[in-house]
Design a protein around this motif. Structure first.
Motif, PDB file in Angstrom:
ATOM      1  N   GLY A  28       0.811  -1.206   0.000  1.00  0.00           N
ATOM      2  CA  GLY A  28       0.000   0.000   0.000  1.00  0.00           C
ATOM      3  C   GLY A  28       0.838   1.245   0.000  1.00  0.00           C
ATOM      4  N   ARG A  29       0.203   2.364   0.339  1.00  0.00           N
ATOM      5  CA  ARG A  29       0.890   3.655   0.353  1.00  0.00           C
ATOM      6  C   ARG A  29       0.227   4.580   1.364  1.00  0.00           C
ATOM      7  N   LEU A  30       1.019   5.489   1.893  1.00  0.00           N
ATOM      8  CA  LEU A  30       0.472   6.533   2.748  1.00  0.00           C
ATOM      9  C   LEU A  30      -0.188   7.603   1.889  1.00  0.00           C
ATOM     10  N   THR A  31      -1.247   8.188   2.418  1.00  0.00           N
ATOM     11  CA  THR A  31      -1.898   9.316   1.768  1.00  0.00           C
ATOM     12  C   THR A  31      -1.762  10.590   2.594  1.00  0.00           C
ATOM     13  N   PHE A  76       1.459  10.903  20.896  1.00  0.00           N
ATOM     14  CA  PHE A  76       2.249   9.665  20.958  1.00  0.00           C
ATOM     15  C   PHE A  76       3.749   9.909  20.819  1.00  0.00           C
ATOM     16  N   GLY A  77       4.133  11.121  20.486  1.00  0.00           N
ATOM     17  CA  GLY A  77       5.551  11.450  20.421  1.00  0.00           C
ATOM     18  C   GLY A  77       6.294  10.757  19.301  1.00  0.00           C
ATOM     19  N   LYS A  78       5.631  10.492  18.209  1.00  0.00           N
ATOM     20  CA  LYS A  78       6.267   9.842  17.064  1.00  0.00           C
ATOM     21  C   LYS A  78       5.509  10.205  15.801  1.00  0.00           C
ATOM     22  N   SER A  79       6.014   9.727  14.683  1.00  0.00           N
ATOM     23  CA  SER A  79       5.358  10.012  13.412  1.00  0.00           C
ATOM     24  C   SER A  79       4.034   9.265  13.307  1.00  0.00           C
ATOM     25  N   ILE A  80       3.140   9.832  12.506  1.00  0.00           N
ATOM     26  CA  ILE A  80       1.828   9.236  12.280  1.00  0.00           C
ATOM     27  C   ILE A  80       1.507   9.335  10.797  1.00  0.00           C
ATOM     28  N   GLY A  81       0.701   8.435  10.325  1.00  0.00           N
ATOM     29  CA  GLY A  81       0.303   8.481   8.922  1.00  0.00           C
ATOM     30  C   GLY A  81      -1.008   7.745   8.707  1.00  0.00           C
ATOM     31  N   MET A  82      -1.636   8.051   7.593  1.00  0.00           N
ATOM     32  CA  MET A  82      -2.834   7.335   7.158  1.00  0.00           C
ATOM     33  C   MET A  82      -2.614   6.913   5.713  1.00  0.00           C
TER      34      MET A  82
END
Length: 830
Positions: free
Chosen positions: A769-772, A780-786
């Motif tokens: 898949g891929r991030l959008t 949370f003190g970290k990176s996030i993605g959807m």
């Protein structure tokens, strides 16, 4: 010549012939193409014929890749050699920032299946010793592309189109379009030679066509006038030079293959071989827009005078990079018009306000994009939607506020930016500020660093006075990052104020409004005084638009949608309402009120306390309580002297309200909010922090998670889809099933970078898949993605990897709304 066709394509360059070919290949057996002069006589004839796969846009990358693959098949089909030299494409980098750009691009390339290789300076020197490399950091190499002969590929597509039944007529100019309600009446005039010019004759005909496609290139402004619309496609001068044979190159070629197309982006040029010499194509500063209103009748396959002084710096840098070129003379030069748009992407799709009229205009890389444009536009026309989301290319991404002057200046800027670092956080400066809310100056004085959304100035973040936004940009965590962190924390811990004036806003009312919206959208309509989130679908069952609907009366609705898509949404709503009434439904009024109302979002645990200071109510202490003002409801309230439609919803996922107010009273409301906010530590918050916060709540955004390549069910939003009712696109949505699924991920990424929403996702060695979307989570003190993954891996707790900075980083799929999954904060009473 035929007098009636299924589809009429206007324009015989590479783009027009590709469209005609693909319409025929898609099954339409009555297609005609008209060209006012000869095939390829526009920008096609003087194009350099490069086929660069490099592109930051997901849709455009797919289009370019299709073209490169398609062109390789034409000779077998037509017997004509398209002149494709598959020599590869080498993009060199002089700086670490440029290598960061290539690494971000490479993630996009991976999601589209575009092959590439990484090369060190030594690798380059070993393979191509004529290239100076000691000042390079490295390069990215595409082995599958190169360059093509524009005339040859156009003629091959034209022959393939004819073989499939397309009629091609030359020397016919369109002079008028008339929509009859069911088809187009197109008036055409025979063009004849006169003193070297091409002039209209007295011979005229009328062609009726169910569909018309315009691919008129440099003549786009004339097309716009004939159609009564705006098309912000205006040519800019592009010059390139051809050298005499380089003896060192000639000697090299005796035992070696061609060099790849060389691109020194930091020097702003491309170079390729040409008959033992070199072609240099610079993208310099100062190239002027031309033909702002019309192409002169005397201008046919013509060129402008060369301006060598304008490209002197780029010419000297070519000599630096290829030292053997220093003593080689110039053999030929070209300076011709190439169409641009303000963002560099072409205009492909339905024309605004018109039925069965399709645009394919504004191609700055027309040879590269022609084949893919033909393929995907034919899908839109024949099947209703393309297999990829084409919204980023839709002509309606620009509203009627765009003027000729705006388009010309932005197109010049876009040309000059071809090789300037394409930071994901870049904001280009030309023609700004133009559309400003009344509080713009107040925000600027408080350190707002603005972005542009549909021409509107919108704060991205706030920084101290004197802060340089341009210097703060980066492919990693830019200089603005800490300010956005502080803003996001203020929303989570206290109270913040966000300017959301750019939101698109429509009123939909009348006796037929309820029945219309009930079929137009997929969710239940809210009760009077309540709101609902819903989606309007395409005929293919994918997501066309996201709306927040406020029901103000039995047949009176207020719709809020994404700020970048005002004209796009207005056109869709209006046409759908017309269809509803034509089918016998009740009368509906669609009114775009975007510029009548400003919007402030006040959010955070202290937002209720702040608003209590301003609300004018018989019982101000309870006016904003859950009992009197529950979550997902709307009320007319008064804040100071300002009447406000307050909506209890917050895109940040905190307790909060959107305050929709008369725009002429905005300055007063701002001042009162700022005064009251001092007591509660009110912090001004920009769009970047808001984007991070909405990801902590897994709120999908239109244009990223939501688009025309995925259904609401694939976006994992079944709670907003009422399968008990009939609505537009329902059957198609159900037939698609779940091809992929939207998930939220927490990412243990690099210490100095976050994802941008363009990265590939892996399960082991398999791309799934891929991030959008991407960013940083203050909770949370970290990176996030959807993003989207194949259904079998869309499981909470599943460990995946994200490709960032040419490395794989650990990521984990988490439950939707990882912050406050029970919505306790947003429902908080008081």
């Amino acid at each position: 010549m035929k007098s009636h066709v299924k589809a009429l394509v206007v324009g015989g360059g590479a783009v027009g012939t590709a469209i005609a070919y693909h319409l025929a290949r898609g099954g339409w057996d009555d297609v005609m193409l008209l060209e006012r002069d000869e095939l390829t006589s526009g920008s096609t004839w003087h194009a350099a014929g490069l086929l660069p796969l490099f592109n930051m846009s997901y849709a455009t990358t797919h289009i370019h890749k299709y073209s490169v693959d398609f062109y390789k098949t034409l000779e077998a089909e037509t017997g004509l050699n398209a002149g494709f030299s598959v020599v590869g494409n080498l993009r060199m980098a002089q700086t670490d920032a440029r290598m960061d750009e290539y690494m971000l691009y490479a993630s996009t390339a991976e999601t589209c299946g575009v092959p590439f290789e990484w090369l060190s300076p030594k690798d380059i020197k070993d393979r191509w010793p004529l290239v100076r490399t000691e000042d390079l950091k490295g390069a990215i190499f595409h082995p599958t592309d190169g360059y093509i002969n524009p005339a040859d590929v156009t003629m091959a597509m034209a022959k393939g189109a004819r073989q499939r039944g397309v009629t091609i007529e030359r020397r016919w100019q369109v002079d008028g379009y008339e929509w009859t309600g069911s088809e187009w009446r197109v008036t055409v005039t025979k063009m004849v030679e006169q003193g070297g010019n091409l002039v209209p004759s007295d011979e005229r005909q009328v062609i009726t066509a169910e569909h018309v496609v315009t691919a008129t290139g440099n003549h786009a402004q004339r097309t716009a006038r004939l159609l009564g619309i705006k098309i912000p496609a205006i040519p800019v001068e592009h010059q390139y030079i051809v050298t005499e044979p380089d003896p060192a190159l000639v000697e090299w070629r005796k035992t070696n293959p061609q060099h790849p197309v060389l691109r020194d982006a930091d020097a702003k040029w491309y170079v390729r071989e040409e008959r033992g010499g070199w072609i240099l194509g610079p993208y310099e500063q100062g190239a002027p827009a031309r033909f702002l209103y019309d192409v002169p009748e005397s201008f046919r396959a013509d060129l402008f005078p060369l301006d060598l002084e304008r490209i002197e710096e780029e010419y000297m840098s070519m000599i630096h990079r290829i030292p053997t070129s220093e003593h080689v003379g110039l053999k030929d030069d070209f300076n011709g018009p190439i169409c641009y748009t303000p963002d560099g992407n072409p205009l492909v799709g339905p024309a605004p306000g018109l039925r069965n009229m399709w645009l394919a205009e504004g191609f700055s890389f027309g040879i590269t994009a022609a084949g893919g444009t033909g393929y995907y536009l034919a899908q839109q026309m024949i099947e209703g939607e393309a297999e990829i989301d084409m919204a980023s290319l839709d002509p309606k991404r620009y509203g009627s506020w765009v003027t000729t002057e705006y388009a010309a200046r932005k197109n010049e800027e876009c040309y000059a930016h071809v090789f300037i670092l394409h930071h994901p956080d870049e904001e280009r400066e030309a023609c700004r500020p133009l559309r400003t809310a009344p509080v713009y100056d107040r925000q600027k004085a408080l350190g707002a660093q603005f972005g542009q959304v549909n021409g509107w100035e919108r704060p991205n973040y706030y920084a101290p006075q004197g802060f340089d936004d341009h210097a703060a940009r980066s492919f990693r965590r830019g200089g603005w990052w800490q300010y956005a962190v502080d803003e996001a924390k203020a929303i989570r811990e206290g109270v913040g104020l966000i300017d959301a004036t750019a939101f698109t806003k429509h009123r939909v009312y009348g006796p037929g409004a309820t029945a219309f919206l009930d079929h137009f959208t997929c969710n239940k309509l809210p009760k009077v005084g309540r709101i609902n989130l819903t989606y309007a679908l395409t005929s293919a069952g994918t997501t066309r638009t996201e709306y927040t609907i406020v029901r103000k009366g039995e047949d009176d609705y207020y719709l809020v949608s994404a700020g970048a898509w005002t004209a796009y949404d207005a056109d869709f709503l209006t046409k759908a309402a017309e269809d509803h009434m034509k089918a016998g439904g009740g009368f509906v009024v669609i009114q775009d009120v975007t510029t009548q109302y400003g919007v402030f979002a006040v959010a955070g645990p202290k937002s209720r306390d702040l608003l209590k200071e301003l609300i004018r109510d018989a019982a101000p202490e309870t006016a904003l309580s859950n009992k009197r003002f529950p979550w997902l409801s709307a009320r007319e309230i008064e804040l100071g002297m300002v009447p406000v439609t307050a909506i209890r919803v917050a895109y940040t996922g905190e307790l909060g309200w959107e305050l929709h107010h008369p725009i002429e009273m905005q300055a007063h409301l701002w001042d009162r909010l700022m005064e009251a906010g001092e007591k509660y530590g009110l912090k001004l918050v920009g769009a970047r922090a808001q984007n991070w916060l909405r990801q902590e709540k897994s709120y999908r955004a239109f244009g990223t998670e939501l688009g025309r390549d995925a259904t609401p069910l694939e976006a994992d939003l079944p709670r907003f889809v009422d399968l008990a009712k009939e609505f537009n696109g329902k059957a198609a949505m159900e037939a698609k099933g779940i091809r992929s699924k939207c998930v939220t991920l927490l990412i243990d990424g690099p210490a100095d970078a976050d994802p941008w929403g363009r990265e590939a996702l892996y399960d082991g060695e398999t791309r799934v898949g891929r991030l959008t979307s991407g960013g940083y989570s203050v909770v949370f003190g970290k990176s996030i993605g959807m993003g989207y993954v194949t259904p079998e891996v869309a499981v909470v707790g599943k460990k995946l990897k994200v490709k960032m900075l040419n490395r794989l980083w650990e990521a984990e799929i988490v439950e939707d709304s990882p912050y406050d999954p029970k919505n306790e904060a947003i429902r908080k009473d008081g």
